[in-house]
Design an enzyme around this catalytic site. Sequence first.
Site, PDB file in Angstrom:
ATOM      1  N   GLN A 210     107.362  14.983  21.300  1.00 47.44           N
ATOM      2  CA  GLN A 210     106.326  14.115  20.741  1.00 47.44           C
ATOM      3  C   GLN A 210     106.900  13.235  19.637  1.00 47.44           C
ATOM      4  O   GLN A 210     106.209  12.391  19.096  1.00 47.44           O
ATOM      5  CB  GLN A 210     105.190  14.960  20.145  1.00 47.44           C
ATOM      6  N   ARG A 323      96.681  21.015   5.456  1.00 43.18           N
ATOM      7  CA  ARG A 323      95.546  20.464   6.203  1.00 43.18           C
ATOM      8  C   ARG A 323      94.407  21.485   6.341  1.00 43.18           C
ATOM      9  O   ARG A 323      93.243  21.113   6.430  1.00 43.18           O
ATOM     10  CB  ARG A 323      95.976  19.924   7.579  1.00 43.18           C
ATOM     11  N   ALA A 524      98.687  13.950  14.684  1.00 43.05           N
ATOM     12  CA  ALA A 524      97.612  13.656  13.740  1.00 43.05           C
ATOM     13  C   ALA A 524      96.583  12.702  14.357  1.00 43.05           C
ATOM     14  O   ALA A 524      95.891  11.976  13.631  1.00 43.05           O
ATOM     15  CB  ALA A 524      98.172  13.094  12.430  1.00 43.05           C
ATOM     16  N   GLU A 726      92.291  15.102  18.111  1.00 43.13           N
ATOM     17  CA  GLU A 726      92.077  16.428  17.538  1.00 43.13           C
ATOM     18  C   GLU A 726      90.644  16.752  17.108  1.00 43.13           C
ATOM     19  O   GLU A 726      90.214  17.896  17.257  1.00 43.13           O
ATOM     20  CB  GLU A 726      93.006  16.613  16.328  1.00 43.13           C
TER      21      GLU A 726
HETATM   22  N1  MTE Z   1      95.502  15.384  25.303  1.00 41.69           N
HETATM   23  C1  MTE Z   1      96.282  15.730  26.343  1.00 41.69           C
HETATM   24  N2  MTE Z   1      95.832  15.495  27.588  1.00 41.69           N
HETATM   25  N3  MTE Z   1      97.499  16.312  26.162  1.00 41.69           N
HETATM   26  C2  MTE Z   1      97.980  16.586  24.905  1.00 41.69           C
HETATM   27  O1  MTE Z   1      99.093  17.108  24.759  1.00 41.69           O
HETATM   28  N4  MTE Z   1      97.566  16.464  22.472  1.00 41.69           N
HETATM   29  C3  MTE Z   1      96.545  16.408  21.422  1.00 41.69           C
HETATM   30  C4  MTE Z   1      95.604  15.230  21.656  1.00 41.69           C
HETATM   31  N5  MTE Z   1      95.129  15.210  23.017  1.00 41.69           N
HETATM   32  C5  MTE Z   1      97.168  16.232  23.778  1.00 41.69           C
HETATM   33  C6  MTE Z   1      95.916  15.597  24.037  1.00 41.69           C
HETATM   34  C7  MTE Z   1      97.092  16.295  20.082  1.00 41.69           C
HETATM   35  S1  MTE Z   1      97.599  17.693  19.287  1.00 41.69           S
HETATM   36  C8  MTE Z   1      97.171  15.099  19.435  1.00 41.69           C
HETATM   37  S2  MTE Z   1      97.732  15.005  17.842  1.00 41.69           S
HETATM   38  C9  MTE Z   1      96.795  13.842  20.087  1.00 41.69           C
HETATM   39  O2  MTE Z   1      96.337  14.031  21.416  1.00 41.69           O
HETATM   40  C10 MTE Z   1      98.010  12.915  20.086  1.00 41.69           C
HETATM   41  O3  MTE Z   1      97.772  11.739  20.754  1.00 41.69           O
HETATM   42  P1  MTE Z   1      96.966  10.502  20.118  1.00 41.69           P
HETATM   43  O4  MTE Z   1      97.342  10.390  18.695  1.00 41.69           O
HETATM   44  O5  MTE Z   1      97.421   9.352  20.930  1.00 41.69           O
HETATM   45  O6  MTE Z   1      95.511  10.815  20.295  1.00 41.69           O
HETATM   46  N1  HPA Z   2      99.277  16.073  11.349  1.00 37.89           N
HETATM   47  C1  HPA Z   2     100.048  16.280  12.420  1.00 37.89           C
HETATM   48  N2  HPA Z   2     101.343  16.319  12.382  1.00 37.89           N
HETATM   49  C2  HPA Z   2     101.933  16.158  11.191  1.00 37.89           C
HETATM   50  C3  HPA Z   2     101.193  15.948  10.031  1.00 37.89           C
HETATM   51  C4  HPA Z   2      99.788  15.905  10.104  1.00 37.89           C
HETATM   52  O1  HPA Z   2      99.060  15.708   9.117  1.00 37.89           O
HETATM   53  N3  HPA Z   2     102.061  15.850   9.024  1.00 37.89           N
HETATM   54  C5  HPA Z   2     103.284  15.996   9.570  1.00 37.89           C
HETATM   55  N4  HPA Z   2     103.211  16.176  10.878  1.00 37.89           N
HETATM   56 MO1  MOS Z   3      98.858  17.018  17.208  1.00 37.18          MO
HETATM   57  S1  MOS Z   3      98.860  18.932  16.505  1.00 37.18           S
HETATM   58  O1  MOS Z   3      98.997  16.385  15.569  1.00 37.18           O
HETATM   59  O2  MOS Z   3     100.415  16.939  17.875  1.00 37.18           O
END
Ligand code: MTE
Ligand code: HPA
Ligand code: MOS
Length: 777
Positions: A210, A323, A524, A726
């Site tokens: 990621q 957090r 995040a 999230e």
């Molecule tokens: N959705 C899917 N299908 N697969 C994933 O791994 N990860 C989650 C969320 N939704 C995830 C997901 C997490 S932990 C985060 S932080 C966000 O997607 C990251 O992507 P975004 O910032 O583009 O929403």
């Molecule tokens: N969220 C998710 N990932 C992170 C953060 C946070 O606030 N800080 C550092 N990595």
């Molecule tokens: Mo999501 S736990 O911030 O990859």
Amino acid sequence: MNKMQTIARIQGGAHENQSHESGHKHVAGTAEYIDDIAEPAGTLHAYLGFSERAHANVTDMDFADVLSCEGVVGILTHKDIPGVNDLSPLGLNDEPILITDKVEFFGQPLFAVIAKTRAQARLAARKAKVTYHDLPHQLDAREAKAADYPMVVSPMKLERGDIAAGFKTAKHIVSGSMQIGGQDHFYLEGQISFAVPGEDDDVTIYSSTQHPTETQHMVAHALHVPSNAVTIQVRRMGGGFGGKETQANLFACVAAIAAKKYRAPVKIRLDRDDDMEATGKRHDFYVDYQVGFDDDGRIEAVDASFMARCGFCADLSGAVTDRALFHADNAYFYPNVRLVSRPQKTNTVSNTAFRGFGGPQGVVGAERIMEEIGYYLGKDPLEIRKVNFYGTDDRNLTPYYQTVEDNIIQRVVAELEESSDYAARREKVLEFNRNSRVIKRGIALTPVKFGISFTKTEFNQAGALVHIYTDGSVQVNHGGTEMGQGLYTKVAQIVAEEFQIDLKHIKATATRTDKVPNTSATAASSGTDLNGMAAADAARQIKARLVNFACETYKIQPEEVVFEPNNVRLGAQVMTFPQFIQAAYAARVQLSAAGFYKTPKIHWDRDEGKGRPFLYYAYGASVSEVSIDTLTGEYQVERADVLHDVGKSINPALDIGQVEGAFVQGMGWLTTEELWWDNKGRLRTHAPSTYKIPLASDRPRIFNVNLASWSVNREETIRRSKAVGEPPFMLPISVFEALSMAVASTADYRVNPRLDAPATPERILMALQRLKKQQSA
Ligand code: MTE
Ligand code: HPA
Ligand code: MOS
């Protein structure tokens, strides 16, 4: 403008339902994952040897039997690492790639075997004879604390008001504690890296990460080469959920070191059991709280501590436990408050990011406090929630001194209460429980408020690259990674909207550190907020050049250059977008741009515990109704209703998918997903046979998910949307509290059941029995 023009829309622009750009490929099996990439001749495979002790000095590793196995090419130990043997994202030097002389958890990587096939490497790795000199180990956070184990990083404290005075004036004081379990990421695609060596120091790594930039840095440090020699590529991951924010780096480093040593492409992919044992998970927490309140349940003071099992090293545990504190208020105003974290070291795998990043554990704490007050006063906990919601003026300051300026929780909850028919259904549940002996029901409504931005301010930046080719087709590339959440689709929609061309003309290409450098983790929930803005910036730069060109060439004013759906209006004449691009190319206009974005307004001082860590909040609420079987502890979610805020949605279809997925994943965390280590420190729940993620049959029987369509982000985010990844993970806390109510019904709702998470059928049964004992005592 005539009527046709106002109605005409491009296909697939912002705010439109669009299917995931790879949806059809996911289903058809044609989406290329790293293990699908054709292997060049001579590709070697690496596998890890793992520690079988939780804490020990390693006095000898005898590889004679490994080396005599068929297909084995060689072995990597820490001695083969040309550079720094450390994976710590903070540079703490507490997380070796391969151990030197000590192991700190059961499952820690000791060495790697390189062989011609993966099966050969895996079998051979088990043949090593490792001599351990055992040391005492601590698995549990509380016990580790009692044994004077240190914290993995310094703790945080948030303090506001005067809690001593608050508790003094409070008419009622209740205290309690709970344990909140961890969670395995259970991504469908496990950790994988495929390293292809190039000339000189160069190496390209296809990694399920990621955070490509951090992976690049880690590999560069491990190889002792500059960052410019290392390229990371990620087209997609089969799920990450935070589990690949830092934990992918180990695999990238091992593959890269082996690739350089043996001058051959090297791939490493763990099988599920090893992946579950060797990689970190969601932190489990102990939460202890004391709350003072008045007759209406209005809170006067909160004092709470959040202890997390961090594992053997820091990883992201500092930011995760921070957090947790940032969300220990959830949607509630605490007039006097003290919150402290304890990121506790243990001899277990190092826990890491997982959807919500500590926030969910904080929110569960807040919701338990509401339930405590409700049961204590004999009221519906929803009433308690309502009197404590953030309000205006003197009731909108968080424990970290950020003012809640965008509060919409009252409206979200009121609409959901209405649409889910909460009041009447609660009456029905109470009635049902009076008449039903074995099956008991429960219903609960819980809110969510989740802060959006990385709490480390410098991470809130992003870059993007947009190219228009001379046929009018467009490529967009950005620092964000695709893990199924739909980021590539949303960013492409944003670019389509900027140029007013159909989505099918935009191609999102694989994330690469040589295209967009110095990026942040896709984490995040900030992927679209950051990368969408950067891509829009790049598109606008090109547009500005195009407008300039048009004004000069066609002798018109800037306002006469209008990007219409798939056309460009230039005063009186109209050209198709490709024609216009051709003309611009012929006039030597640069048709490529690098965009950039940094989040405004945010700042945070951890030592002071003051600042504005978040640009805005996302809100939501859910009502869940459950039934439990009091003889077996088994349960069913009968119905769940969700109203969730994503601001002005860029893609409602994808957003609803995110809300549904997060709800079910959060439900798994709070109900059936239980991690269990034996007293040797070995994880015994390391496969679907022993670790139960939700099945299709576990979903709520009725599941109504809606977006708050009226919501618009008051901050100037990309097209006024809000992050979605999230926040909805915390919605199913209503399932947990509904289960708790069903249990409480067996004691006439007079006590708040001591229920730890996950509320497995076993735990439900134990809670029922505890209540029964208390009553007969
Ligand atoms: N959705 C899917 N299908 N697969 C994933 O791994 N990860 C989650 C969320 N939704 C995830 C997901 C997490 S932990 C985060 S932080 C966000 O997607 C990251 O992507 P975004 O910032 O583009 O929403
Ligand atoms: N969220 C998710 N990932 C992170 C953060 C946070 O606030 N800080 C550092 N990595
Ligand atoms: Mo999501 S736990 O911030 O990859």
